[in-house]
Design an enzyme around this catalytic site. Structure first.
Site, short mmCIF file in Angstrom:
data_model
loop_
_atom_site.label_atom_id
_atom_site.label_comp_id
_atom_site.label_asym_id
_atom_site.label_seq_id
_atom_site.Cartn_x
_atom_site.Cartn_y
_atom_site.Cartn_z
N CYS A 38 18.00 27.83 -3.92
CA CYS A 38 18.04 27.35 -5.36
C CYS A 38 18.99 28.03 -6.01
O CYS A 38 19.71 28.98 -5.61
CB CYS A 38 16.46 27.58 -5.56
SG CYS A 38 16.50 29.00 -6.34
N CYS A 52 13.80 31.63 -1.53
CA CYS A 52 14.23 30.56 -0.65
C CYS A 52 15.60 30.70 -0.09
O CYS A 52 16.00 30.21 0.90
CB CYS A 52 14.05 29.16 -1.50
SG CYS A 52 15.37 28.84 -2.63
N HIS A 98 -3.57 38.65 -4.80
CA HIS A 98 -2.31 38.18 -4.38
C HIS A 98 -1.70 39.61 -4.09
O HIS A 98 -0.45 39.75 -4.35
CB HIS A 98 -1.80 37.98 -5.74
CG HIS A 98 -1.71 38.62 -7.05
ND1 HIS A 98 -2.79 38.82 -7.73
CD2 HIS A 98 -0.94 39.85 -7.63
CE1 HIS A 98 -2.73 39.59 -8.53
NE2 HIS A 98 -1.55 40.21 -8.59
N GLU A 99 -2.20 40.69 -3.81
CA GLU A 99 -1.69 41.94 -3.47
C GLU A 99 -2.16 42.57 -2.05
O GLU A 99 -2.93 43.39 -1.84
CB GLU A 99 -1.90 42.89 -4.67
CG GLU A 99 -1.26 44.26 -4.40
CD GLU A 99 -1.87 44.98 -5.29
OE1 GLU A 99 -0.98 45.68 -6.39
OE2 GLU A 99 -3.10 45.60 -5.34
N CYS A 135 -6.02 43.33 -8.50
CA CYS A 135 -5.00 43.47 -9.68
C CYS A 135 -5.58 42.64 -11.11
O CYS A 135 -6.44 41.92 -10.88
CB CYS A 135 -3.92 42.89 -9.24
SG CYS A 135 -2.64 43.08 -10.44
N HIS A 136 -5.13 43.15 -12.05
CA HIS A 136 -5.61 42.65 -13.29
C HIS A 136 -5.17 40.89 -13.41
O HIS A 136 -5.95 40.18 -14.06
CB HIS A 136 -4.96 43.30 -14.49
CG HIS A 136 -5.67 43.11 -15.78
ND1 HIS A 136 -4.98 42.15 -16.76
CD2 HIS A 136 -6.72 43.35 -16.38
CE1 HIS A 136 -5.79 42.10 -17.95
NE2 HIS A 136 -6.83 42.65 -17.44
N THR A 137 -4.34 40.52 -12.54
CA THR A 137 -3.98 39.27 -12.75
C THR A 137 -4.79 38.19 -12.04
O THR A 137 -5.22 37.09 -12.40
CB THR A 137 -2.55 38.96 -12.20
OG1 THR A 137 -1.56 39.91 -12.62
CG2 THR A 137 -1.97 37.70 -12.21
N CYS A 140 18.38 31.76 -6.56
CA CYS A 140 18.54 32.54 -5.46
C CYS A 140 20.12 32.84 -5.25
O CYS A 140 20.57 33.68 -4.79
CB CYS A 140 17.89 32.03 -3.98
SG CYS A 140 16.08 32.30 -4.15
N ARG A 194 -7.26 51.65 -8.94
CA ARG A 194 -6.94 50.60 -8.15
C ARG A 194 -7.89 50.43 -7.19
O ARG A 194 -8.32 51.52 -6.67
CB ARG A 194 -5.77 50.69 -7.71
CG ARG A 194 -4.87 49.47 -7.02
CD ARG A 194 -4.91 48.46 -8.15
NE ARG A 194 -3.72 47.55 -7.77
CZ ARG A 194 -2.85 46.95 -8.94
NH1 ARG A 194 -3.75 46.94 -10.29
NH2 ARG A 194 -2.27 46.12 -8.87
N CYS A 247 2.30 43.76 -5.15
CA CYS A 247 2.29 43.47 -6.73
C CYS A 247 2.49 45.08 -7.37
O CYS A 247 3.91 45.16 -7.83
CB CYS A 247 0.93 43.07 -7.19
SG CYS A 247 1.12 42.61 -8.90
N ARG A 281 7.10 27.52 -7.24
CA ARG A 281 6.25 27.81 -8.44
C ARG A 281 5.33 26.46 -8.90
O ARG A 281 4.04 26.74 -9.12
CB ARG A 281 7.09 28.15 -9.67
CG ARG A 281 5.93 28.73 -10.80
CD ARG A 281 6.77 29.01 -12.00
NE ARG A 281 5.96 29.71 -13.05
CZ ARG A 281 6.46 29.70 -14.30
NH1 ARG A 281 7.42 29.39 -14.80
NH2 ARG A 281 5.66 30.33 -15.07
N CYS A 321 12.69 33.18 -8.06
CA CYS A 321 13.06 32.11 -7.45
C CYS A 321 11.79 31.17 -7.79
O CYS A 321 10.59 31.50 -7.48
CB CYS A 321 13.13 32.29 -5.94
SG CYS A 321 12.72 30.79 -4.80
ZN LIG Z 1 -0.63 41.70 -9.57
ZN LIG Z 2 15.17 30.31 -4.54
#
Ligand SMILES: [Zn+2]
Ligand SMILES: [Zn+2]
Length: 369
Positions: A96, A93, A63-64, A41-43, A99, A363, A170, A111, A107
């Site tokens: 929090c 989670c 991440h995908e 992915c581009h990220t 959430c 992709r 993603c 992070r 969430c």
């Molecule tokens: Zn992505």
């Molecule tokens: Zn949360």
């Protein structure tokens, strides 16, 4: 401690190297996953290419992904070995403020540590030659084996091919989810930018019952793909130049019900907002702008009922709602056919990024053999 083949990004703009890294087993509240397939992915690219220097390196990107649970740490109750799962860069989670609110899928419980390249206890599970290797987005799917917090693991049905299911991590969910949240049956929709996310917005809008879906992109190949995914009108913005917004307002009797922007270009974001109709027109921003950039919005546009909003991971709560998107994929309501241009072994990771950089791939999916 187990050994895992992984693509390691040592520093930006240097080719990733395939390494055998050591992966420490899951601690309390963690899950060890064998990743079978991962999208590119581009990220990932913005780290690899040094566009965003905020992510600590060396790291294992990706991440995908989708895979199978191998082992769970103490206190893990919601997944077990053998479950098919998608690791989530956005956790859920359940406890929090966000959430509990019922108002958002965002969430932030993981992070802070996630962005430091470590798990919740502040340490990494990957080692190479005795040195820790950072996680990336809490997922690191370019490693065959990865450890993820339980709150960032979505269980999915086991009959979906994992090479398709990985895209739920993603691109597909981001685009389809965004459309499902804001499009109503009969709506007229504009989609600015028809890349990996944009084309998924198009199919999500179709699934949500949009009557008319206007796709806008200068690239004719992307417009063709969007037509196959349900776009009813296609516009090349280049010849229209500054007349684009007026043209869309003209052809829609005063503007679209909902517009989406996924290019990340400020001028395009503004066009997407300005082509929405008075009273209820809604513009949803998905593209990522350059650091610190701003767009000018005339307050009267908002005062007359328009909404400017954004969407993160399609507004989808990863753990409790991703299953619905897996079901749509299994039922054929949405598809990944035609989205994936290249399926390659993980060893071809550098080639996959080069295909993206040169615009040859829509992709790429990498398989951990
Ligand atoms: Zn992505
Ligand atoms: Zn949360």
């Amino acid at each position: 401690m187990i050994q895992s083949r992984a693509a390691v990004c040592h520093s930006a703009n240097q080719p990733m190297t395939m390494e055998t890294v050591e992966v420490e087993g899951p601690k309390s509240g963690e899950v060890l996953i064998e990743i079978k397939a991962t999208g590119v992915c581009h990220t990932d690219a913005v780290i690899f290419w040094g566009i965003n220097a905020n992510s600590p390196l060396p790291a294992i990107l990706g991440h995908e992904g989708a895979g199978v649970v191998v082992e769970v740490g103490p206190d893990v109750e919601t997944v077990r070995p053998g479950d098919h799962v998608v690791p989530l860069y956005g956790a859920e989670c359940g406890t929090c403020r966000q959430c509990r609110s019922g108002r958002t899928n965002i969430c932030w419980s993981t992070r802070k540590t996630r962005d430091l390249g470590v798990l919740l206890d502040g340490t990494a599970r990957f080692r190479l030659n005795g040195q820790p290797i950072h996680h990336f987005m809490g997922t690191s799917t370019f490693s065959r084996y990865t450890v993820v917090p339980e709150v960032a693991v979505a269980r999915i049905r086991s009959d979906l091919p994992l090479a398709q299911a990985c895209l739920l991590g993603c691109g597909v969910t981001t685009g389809v989810g965004a459309a499902m949240h804001d499009v109503r049956p009969g709506d007229t929709v504009a989609v600015f930018g028809l890349g990996g996310v944009g084309v998924n917005i198009v199919q999500g809008a179709r699934a949500a019952g949009a009557a008319r879906i206007i796709g806008i992109d200068p690239n004719p190949m992307k417009r063709d793909l969007a037509a196959r995914f349900g776009a009813t009108d296609l516009i090349d913005p280049v010849p229209l130049g500054p007349r684009l917004v007026a043209a869309i307002i003209d052809m829609t009797d005063g503007g679209v019900d909902v517009s989406f922007e996924s290019s990340g270009e400020l001028g395009v974001m503004r066009q997407a907002f300005e082509c929405t109709c008075v009273g209820w027109g809604t513009c949803v921003l998905l593209g990522v702008e350059p650091d610190g950039a701003e767009i000018g919005v005339r307050p009267v546009m908002v005062r007359y009922g328009r909404t400017l909003k954004g969407s993160y991971f399609g507004g989808v709560k990863g753990r409790s709602q991703l299953g619905r998107y897996a079901d749509m994929l299994a039922a054929g309501t949405i598809t990944v056919d035609g989205l994936v241009s290249h399926t390659l072994p993980i060893d071809a990771v550098n080639e996959a990024f080069e295909l993206m950089r040169t615009g040859q791939s829509s992709r790429a999916v990498l398989l951990h053999a």
